[in-house]
Design an enzyme around this catalytic site. Structure first.
Site, short mmCIF file in Angstrom:
data_model
loop_
_atom_site.label_atom_id
_atom_site.label_comp_id
_atom_site.label_asym_id
_atom_site.label_seq_id
_atom_site.Cartn_x
_atom_site.Cartn_y
_atom_site.Cartn_z
N THR A 111 -4.39 12.78 6.80
CA THR A 111 -2.85 12.90 7.26
C THR A 111 -2.69 14.07 8.50
O THR A 111 -2.16 13.84 9.47
CB THR A 111 -1.98 13.15 6.08
OG1 THR A 111 -2.13 12.18 5.21
CG2 THR A 111 -0.36 13.15 6.66
N ASN A 138 -1.67 20.47 1.95
CA ASN A 138 -2.71 19.57 2.25
C ASN A 138 -2.52 19.20 3.77
O ASN A 138 -3.58 19.69 4.55
CB ASN A 138 -3.18 18.36 1.52
CG ASN A 138 -4.48 17.87 1.97
OD1 ASN A 138 -5.44 18.44 2.33
ND2 ASN A 138 -4.47 16.42 2.24
N LYS A 152 5.40 1.85 8.54
CA LYS A 152 4.23 2.55 9.04
C LYS A 152 2.99 1.68 9.19
O LYS A 152 2.06 2.01 10.24
CB LYS A 152 3.91 3.88 8.00
CG LYS A 152 3.08 4.86 8.33
CD LYS A 152 2.75 5.86 7.21
CE LYS A 152 4.00 6.53 6.86
NZ LYS A 152 4.02 7.41 5.97
N SER A 154 -7.02 5.15 4.23
CA SER A 154 -6.94 4.69 3.14
C SER A 154 -7.32 3.05 3.25
O SER A 154 -8.01 2.46 2.48
CB SER A 154 -5.48 4.64 2.47
OG SER A 154 -5.23 5.89 1.70
N LYS A 170 0.89 -1.32 0.01
CA LYS A 170 -0.04 -0.02 0.07
C LYS A 170 1.00 1.28 0.06
O LYS A 170 1.94 1.37 0.84
CB LYS A 170 -1.02 0.04 1.14
CG LYS A 170 -1.83 1.13 1.33
CD LYS A 170 -2.96 0.82 0.70
CE LYS A 170 -4.03 2.21 0.53
NZ LYS A 170 -3.52 3.49 -0.15
N LYS A 195 5.11 2.01 -2.86
CA LYS A 195 5.28 3.38 -3.32
C LYS A 195 5.42 3.61 -4.83
O LYS A 195 5.94 2.59 -5.35
CB LYS A 195 6.24 4.23 -2.48
CG LYS A 195 6.33 5.73 -2.31
CD LYS A 195 5.07 5.94 -1.15
CE LYS A 195 4.86 7.49 -1.04
NZ LYS A 195 3.96 7.74 0.20
#
Length: 425
Positions: A186, A217, A90, A354, A66, A102
């Site tokens: 986030t 953001n 993470k 997510s 992911k 990624k």
């Protein structure tokens, strides 16, 4: 030093505090698979440009990989591999059933038209479609990618597969199966970490000064939440530079101004009328060196290195960006008494929501924003408390504690498949 080699040093440091099977270490030293692709795009003027794209699946021991896709001029194989490495830990820190992945494309997205960006995004999926999937590798937004781009990517994957596969991409528009609360996750997750740890650090919001490097953001959402809670935010910056006011900045006004003008300014707004307030113009380097209680790097990696670490005066650093502090800088900051809360905890709100989106897509049942917020807070607070306890019990840095927690969970999953000890003894 290359970014991945530097990132790997954090793993080495944590290994002495965890009983990890040899097999686990062998797996974690190398990415599972890497892909580099060329993406030809017909430009609006009729010319053809070929862009370089990447996708890395680092480790899938705990589940499908992911991770986000970033559009940036500095994207490289080394950077993407490093980010996938961090995502592996993470996801384990937040106890998500995912591994780390990624992706990215090397370009300046501001130089492309919207139609060129769409053709590029769909071309990227054409190139990597066999490498991804809801049970294999799941995409998400990152630097300079947004819900619309994620929607294009999901749609192109659906065209290729000839069926609807919403769960291949997260961070999509809600109308296409996205989750409520994903766009703010986030920043909100980072705020939840700060809010959970503040009592242990004896921080009183009204007496606590904050500087935020990166007003995108995540940084802007976090700034809004901190301002609501009463923290005094004295400086913010974006890629063009920063602003500083010792009395504090009016964050909602700055957000309103940036939304309208695409740049930051020290303003105070009443309705649609904004007036400039007294402030100083500072560089991003200046912001990092401010004498504040909390410093929040929320831009890109390697912002604090051994070259400028000695200038840092903040008591606490919360890493909202991925890898903003080099391993050499870690040592300098530790000697100076700065407490660092690591990225694999602080910015994990995005991947956590997510995960919620992926679950909702798979089940067909969708949550309210309040439900998402409640579940996110549970996971962020629990992970914060677990890392703090490991740090205190073993007398190690919070970063190392985060890797210890992640390594224990990854090691358990690898051991469950059988390791050398199982086969030899």
């Amino acid at each position: 030093m290359q970014l991945f080699a530097d990132a790997s040093q954090r793993l080495e440091k944590a290994l002495q505090y965890v009983d990890l099977p040899e097999d686990a270490l062998a797996y974690l030293r190398h990415p599972k698979s890497s892909l580099a692709v060329s993406i030809p795009v017909r430009m609006d003027d009729g010319s053809l440009r070929v862009f370089q794209g990447y996708r890395v699946r680092y480790d899938d021991t705990r589940g499908p990989t992911k991770g986000g896709v970033r559009y940036h001029p500095h994207v490289s194989q080394d950077e993407v591999q490093s980010l996938a490495f961090w995502m592996t830990f993470k996801c384990a820190v937040l106890d998500l059933p995912f591994g780390g992945g990624k992706g990215g494309i090397t370009l300046d997205p501001k130089s492309l038209s919207k139609m060129e960006l769409e053709r590029l995004s769909r071309g990227y999926i054409d190139a990597i479609a066999d490498f991804i999937g809801p049970d294999v590798d799941i995409l998400a937004p990152d630097v300079y990618t947004n819900p619309m781009i994620m929607g294009w990517m999901m749609d192109q994957y659906n065209v290729i597969q000839r069926r609807i596969e919403r769960a291949v991409v997260t961070g999509k528009p809600i109308s296409m199966g996205g989750s409520a609360g994903r766009d703010t996750a986030t920043g909100l997750g980072a705020f939840m970490t700060i809010d959970a740890i503040a009592p242990l650090l004896e921080l009183t919001p009204s007496d606590t000064t904050v500087a935020i490097q990166g007003f995108g953001n995540a940084g802007s959402i976090l700034a809004v939440e901190l301002a609501k809670a009463g923290y005094r935010i004295v400086a913010v910056s974006d890629s063009q530079g920063g602003i500083y006011a010792s009395q504090g900045l009016d964050i909602p006004s700055i957000v309103h101004y940036k939304d309208s003008n695409r740049r930051i300014n020290a303003v105070y707004c009443e309705g649609s009328v904004c007036s400039v307030v007294e402030h100083a113009i500072i560089s991003n380097e200046d912001l990092l060196a401010l004498d504040v209680d909390i410093l929040i790097p929320a831009a890109l990696e390697n912002q604090i290195t051994d070259a400028n670490a000695h200038r840092i005066r903040a008591k606490y650093i919360f890493e909202v960006a991925n890898g903003p502090i080099s391993s050499a800088a870690d040592e300098v900051l530790k000697q100076n008494g700065t407490l660092i809360f690591p990225d694999i905890l602080v910015n994990a709100g995005g991947v956590t929501v997510s995960y919620f989106e992926w679950v909702q897509n798979r089940s067909g049942l969708y949550w309210s924003e309040a439900e998402v917020y409640t579940q996110l807070k549970k996971r962020m607070v629990r992970a914060t408390e677990e890392i703090w306890q490991i740090s205190q019990q073993q007398g190690i840095s919070l970063r190392t504690a985060g890797y210890v927690l992640a390594l224990e969970r990854i090691g358990e999953a690898i051991s469950a498949k059988g390791t050398r000890d199982y086969y030899v003894h």
